[in-house]
Every structure is written in C-alpha cells, then in structure tokens.
Design a protein around this motif. Structure first.
Motif, PDB file in Angstrom:
ATOM      1  N   PHE A  55      21.072   5.996   1.148  1.00  0.00           N
ATOM      2  CA  PHE A  55      19.791   6.692   0.586  1.00  0.00           C
ATOM      3  C   PHE A  55      20.284   6.987  -0.793  1.00  0.00           C
ATOM      4  CE2 PHE A  55      17.528  10.914  -0.179  1.00  0.00           C
ATOM      5  CZ  PHE A  55      16.386  10.368   0.073  1.00  0.00           C
ATOM      6  N   HIS A  56      19.350   6.765  -1.523  1.00  0.00           N
ATOM      7  CA  HIS A  56      19.647   7.226  -3.181  1.00  0.00           C
ATOM      8  C   HIS A  56      18.505   8.114  -3.659  1.00  0.00           C
ATOM      9  CE1 HIS A  56      21.687   3.016  -3.705  1.00  0.00           C
ATOM     10  NE2 HIS A  56      22.433   3.787  -3.979  1.00  0.00           N
ATOM     11  N   VAL A  57      18.715   9.004  -4.656  1.00  0.00           N
ATOM     12  CA  VAL A  57      17.828   9.907  -5.550  1.00  0.00           C
ATOM     13  C   VAL A  57      18.092   9.311  -6.723  1.00  0.00           C
ATOM     14  CG1 VAL A  57      17.607  11.901  -6.391  1.00  0.00           C
ATOM     15  CG2 VAL A  57      18.003  11.750  -3.826  1.00  0.00           C
ATOM     16  N   MET A  58      17.191   8.784  -7.366  1.00  0.00           N
ATOM     17  CA  MET A  58      17.532   8.250  -8.662  1.00  0.00           C
ATOM     18  C   MET A  58      16.402   8.512 -10.007  1.00  0.00           C
ATOM     19  SD  MET A  58      17.166   4.119  -7.152  1.00  0.00           S
ATOM     20  CE  MET A  58      15.432   4.630  -6.973  1.00  0.00           C
ATOM     21  N   GLY A  59      17.047   8.674 -10.850  1.00  0.00           N
ATOM     22  CA  GLY A  59      16.048   9.053 -12.200  1.00  0.00           C
ATOM     23  C   GLY A  59      17.142   9.454 -13.174  1.00  0.00           C
ATOM     24  N   ASP A  60      16.619   9.673 -14.400  1.00  0.00           N
ATOM     25  CA  ASP A  60      17.382  10.223 -15.559  1.00  0.00           C
ATOM     26  C   ASP A  60      17.503  11.760 -15.476  1.00  0.00           C
ATOM     27  OD1 ASP A  60      16.970   7.711 -16.631  1.00  0.00           O
ATOM     28  OD2 ASP A  60      15.421   8.436 -18.247  1.00  0.00           O
ATOM     29  N   SER A  61      16.871  12.388 -14.603  1.00  0.00           N
ATOM     30  CA  SER A  61      17.041  13.884 -14.601  1.00  0.00           C
ATOM     31  C   SER A  61      18.038  14.245 -13.364  1.00  0.00           C
ATOM     32  CB  SER A  61      15.910  14.655 -14.448  1.00  0.00           C
ATOM     33  OG  SER A  61      14.988  14.238 -13.406  1.00  0.00           O
ATOM     34  N   VAL A  62      18.669  13.125 -12.702  1.00  0.00           N
ATOM     35  CA  VAL A  62      19.440  13.464 -11.399  1.00  0.00           C
ATOM     36  C   VAL A  62      20.572  14.395 -11.880  1.00  0.00           C
ATOM     37  CG1 VAL A  62      21.076  12.295  -9.785  1.00  0.00           C
ATOM     38  CG2 VAL A  62      18.889  11.566 -10.105  1.00  0.00           C
ATOM     39  N   VAL A  63      20.919  15.441 -11.069  1.00  0.00           N
ATOM     40  CA  VAL A  63      22.083  16.228 -11.371  1.00  0.00           C
ATOM     41  C   VAL A  63      22.956  16.087 -10.111  1.00  0.00           C
ATOM     42  CG1 VAL A  63      22.903  18.555 -11.711  1.00  0.00           C
ATOM     43  CG2 VAL A  63      20.877  17.805 -13.062  1.00  0.00           C
ATOM     44  N   LEU A 109      21.907   8.710 -10.608  1.00  0.00           N
ATOM     45  CA  LEU A 109      21.939   8.231  -9.397  1.00  0.00           C
ATOM     46  C   LEU A 109      23.083   9.060  -8.297  1.00  0.00           C
ATOM     47  CD1 LEU A 109      21.155   5.776  -7.406  1.00  0.00           C
ATOM     48  CD2 LEU A 109      23.404   4.705  -8.221  1.00  0.00           C
ATOM     49  N   TRP A 110      22.618   9.488  -7.306  1.00  0.00           N
ATOM     50  CA  TRP A 110      23.281  10.241  -6.182  1.00  0.00           C
ATOM     51  C   TRP A 110      22.750   9.214  -4.867  1.00  0.00           C
ATOM     52  CZ3 TRP A 110      22.672  11.957  -1.193  1.00  0.00           C
ATOM     53  CH2 TRP A 110      23.522  12.860  -0.574  1.00  0.00           C
ATOM     54  N   GLY A 111      24.091   8.905  -4.198  1.00  0.00           N
ATOM     55  CA  GLY A 111      23.818   8.066  -3.167  1.00  0.00           C
ATOM     56  C   GLY A 111      24.782   8.463  -1.960  1.00  0.00           C
ATOM     57  N   PHE A 112      24.129   8.329  -0.527  1.00  0.00           N
ATOM     58  CA  PHE A 112      25.127   8.358   0.566  1.00  0.00           C
ATOM     59  C   PHE A 112      24.764   7.327   1.641  1.00  0.00           C
ATOM     60  CE2 PHE A 112      25.708  10.403   4.882  1.00  0.00           C
ATOM     61  CZ  PHE A 112      27.044  10.592   4.833  1.00  0.00           C
ATOM     62  N   THR A 168      24.188  17.090  -3.983  1.00  0.00           N
ATOM     63  CA  THR A 168      25.194  17.289  -2.924  1.00  0.00           C
ATOM     64  C   THR A 168      24.886  18.709  -2.370  1.00  0.00           C
ATOM     65  OG1 THR A 168      26.501  16.219  -4.604  1.00  0.00           O
ATOM     66  CG2 THR A 168      27.898  17.645  -2.761  1.00  0.00           C
ATOM     67  N   ARG A 169      24.654  19.862  -3.058  1.00  0.00           N
ATOM     68  CA  ARG A 169      24.252  20.992  -2.458  1.00  0.00           C
ATOM     69  C   ARG A 169      23.249  20.977  -1.358  1.00  0.00           C
ATOM     70  NH1 ARG A 169      25.368  22.906  -7.434  1.00  0.00           N
ATOM     71  NH2 ARG A 169      23.290  23.211  -7.929  1.00  0.00           N
ATOM     72  N   TYR A 170      22.063  20.329  -1.903  1.00  0.00           N
ATOM     73  CA  TYR A 170      20.921  20.099  -1.292  1.00  0.00           C
ATOM     74  C   TYR A 170      21.054  19.460   0.214  1.00  0.00           C
ATOM     75  CZ  TYR A 170      15.772  19.093  -0.274  1.00  0.00           C
ATOM     76  OH  TYR A 170      14.776  18.966   0.193  1.00  0.00           O
ATOM     77  N   PHE A 171      21.863  18.211   0.245  1.00  0.00           N
ATOM     78  CA  PHE A 171      21.914  17.500   1.341  1.00  0.00           C
ATOM     79  C   PHE A 171      23.239  18.199   2.057  1.00  0.00           C
ATOM     80  CE2 PHE A 171      19.440  14.429  -1.055  1.00  0.00           C
ATOM     81  CZ  PHE A 171      18.108  14.246  -0.299  1.00  0.00           C
ATOM     82  N   ASP A 172      23.998  18.727   1.655  1.00  0.00           N
ATOM     83  CA  ASP A 172      25.159  19.191   2.021  1.00  0.00           C
ATOM     84  C   ASP A 172      26.245  18.095   2.605  1.00  0.00           C
ATOM     85  OD1 ASP A 172      27.220  20.952   3.022  1.00  0.00           O
ATOM     86  OD2 ASP A 172      26.355  21.478   4.916  1.00  0.00           O
ATOM     87  N   VAL A 173      26.191  17.263   1.758  1.00  0.00           N
ATOM     88  CA  VAL A 173      27.177  16.049   1.962  1.00  0.00           C
ATOM     89  C   VAL A 173      27.796  15.631   0.725  1.00  0.00           C
ATOM     90  CG1 VAL A 173      26.288  14.961   4.032  1.00  0.00           C
ATOM     91  CG2 VAL A 173      25.808  14.246   1.820  1.00  0.00           C
ATOM     92  N   THR A 174      29.070  15.272   0.780  1.00  0.00           N
ATOM     93  CA  THR A 174      29.748  14.353  -0.397  1.00  0.00           C
ATOM     94  C   THR A 174      29.320  13.073  -0.406  1.00  0.00           C
ATOM     95  OG1 THR A 174      31.633  15.705   0.024  1.00  0.00           O
ATOM     96  CG2 THR A 174      31.903  13.744  -1.362  1.00  0.00           C
ATOM     97  N   PRO A 175      28.489  12.858  -1.801  1.00  0.00           N
ATOM     98  CA  PRO A 175      28.075  11.556  -1.977  1.00  0.00           C
ATOM     99  C   PRO A 175      29.122  10.216  -2.073  1.00  0.00           C
ATOM    100  CG  PRO A 175      28.197  12.424  -3.953  1.00  0.00           C
ATOM    101  CD  PRO A 175      28.431  13.505  -2.992  1.00  0.00           C
ATOM    102  N   ASP A 176      28.608   8.962  -1.669  1.00  0.00           N
ATOM    103  CA  ASP A 176      29.432   7.923  -2.081  1.00  0.00           C
ATOM    104  C   ASP A 176      29.440   7.612  -3.601  1.00  0.00           C
ATOM    105  OD1 ASP A 176      30.137   7.426   0.811  1.00  0.00           O
ATOM    106  OD2 ASP A 176      28.039   6.711   0.941  1.00  0.00           O
ATOM    107  N   ILE A 177      28.391   7.787  -4.136  1.00  0.00           N
ATOM    108  CA  ILE A 177      28.265   7.522  -5.641  1.00  0.00           C
ATOM    109  C   ILE A 177      27.361   8.718  -6.038  1.00  0.00           C
ATOM    110  CG2 ILE A 177      26.079   6.171  -5.260  1.00  0.00           C
ATOM    111  CD1 ILE A 177      27.357   4.409  -7.661  1.00  0.00           C
ATOM    112  N   ALA A 178      27.732   9.167  -7.454  1.00  0.00           N
ATOM    113  CA  ALA A 178      27.336  10.207  -8.116  1.00  0.00           C
ATOM    114  C   ALA A 178      27.350   9.960  -9.654  1.00  0.00           C
ATOM    115  CB  ALA A 178      28.015  11.537  -7.608  1.00  0.00           C
ATOM    116  N   ILE A 179      25.925   9.683 -10.189  1.00  0.00           N
ATOM    117  CA  ILE A 179      26.221   9.405 -11.751  1.00  0.00           C
ATOM    118  C   ILE A 179      25.020  10.363 -12.324  1.00  0.00           C
ATOM    119  CG2 ILE A 179      25.723   7.415 -13.416  1.00  0.00           C
ATOM    120  CD1 ILE A 179      26.550   5.708 -11.242  1.00  0.00           C
TER     121      ILE A 179
END
Length: 138
Positions: free
Chosen positions: A11-19, A57-60, A24-35
């Motif tokens: 599952f990815h959250v993507m976009g120029d404004s990704v923090v 990009l945030w992905g788990f 990570t706080r919202y989903f309460d998991v450590t991502p596999d990728i965070a950019i």
C-alpha cells in the motif's frame, strides 16, 4: 507455496507533499519505504540515496507477513493492518494532497495465472479515491 512468492502487495501513499512521519503515525506501522520529496532516503539495500527523493512515497507491504501466491490474502492483510476502511481516510488523503494505491507484484512466468481482485476490495479503493496497479512478470 513455491520457494519464491508469486504474489504480494504494497500500500502506497504518494505525492509531492508526503510527510513520511505523518503517515507512520496515522497507520501506526513502520513503513518498508519512506521518501520525502527533496530529501535523502534509505534505499532498499539500506544505503542512503545519492540523490534526493523526486517524489514523496510511504509504503507498507505484505510480503514478509503473508504466505500466499494469490493477491487476495495480501490485500486483506493490508486492509486490516492499516485499517484502510476507516471513515476519515479519503478526507485525510485529500487534505494531505496525496494519492493512495495498492501496488501488486504478480509472477506469471507460465502465463497461466490470472490475478483476481475481489469486488469489495476494488470498491473500497474506489471509495478512498485510490487505484490498484498490478505489475505482471512473465
């Protein structure tokens, strides 16, 4: 299941404004990728990137948690673990100006496997304004 999984999903959250810290706080998991766009990031090999991220990009992913060659168990795991049916998800994605997607790996070397995404999962992703992308490898 084969030695190498023939399917998994992220599952990815993507976009120029990704923090990444926000998601990570919202989903309460450590991502596999965070950019974060414009910032160095840790590559899959564990090294720091030589260039800053071109997009946020945030992905788990499910690969380490689900042992199945079908996509459905991977997608259901992610839906449950990330609570993707929460009422405020679409609003949060819109407010944060980002997009959501399932990215699915599908190994079909033999050419005889058809990825099946259940209707309720398609409907859930549509309801949050997300997409489902399947990368098929032959």
């Amino acid at each position: 299941m084969s030695e190498q999984q023939l399917a998994y999903a992220t599952f990815h959250v993507m976009g120029d404004s990704v923090v990444p810290a926000f998601w990570t706080r919202y989903f309460d998991v450590t991502p596999d990728i965070a950019i974060a766009k414009g910032q160095p990031f840790t590559t899959p090999s564990g090294r720091v990137s030589r260039t800053p991220g071109r997009v946020g990009l945030w992905g788990f992913g499910s690969k380490e948690f689900v042992a199945s060659d079908a996509l459905e168990p991977h997608l259901r795991f992610l839906i449950g673990r990330l609570d993707l049916t929460r009422a405020d998800l679409r609003e949060t994605l819109t407010r944060e100006r980002v997009k959501a997607r399932f990215w699915c790996y599908w190994d079909n070397e033999a050419g005889n496997r058809v990825p099946d995404i259940p209707h309720d999962i398609r409907a859930m992703m549509e309801a949050i304004g997300g997409t489902i992308d399947i990368d098929e490898y032959r």
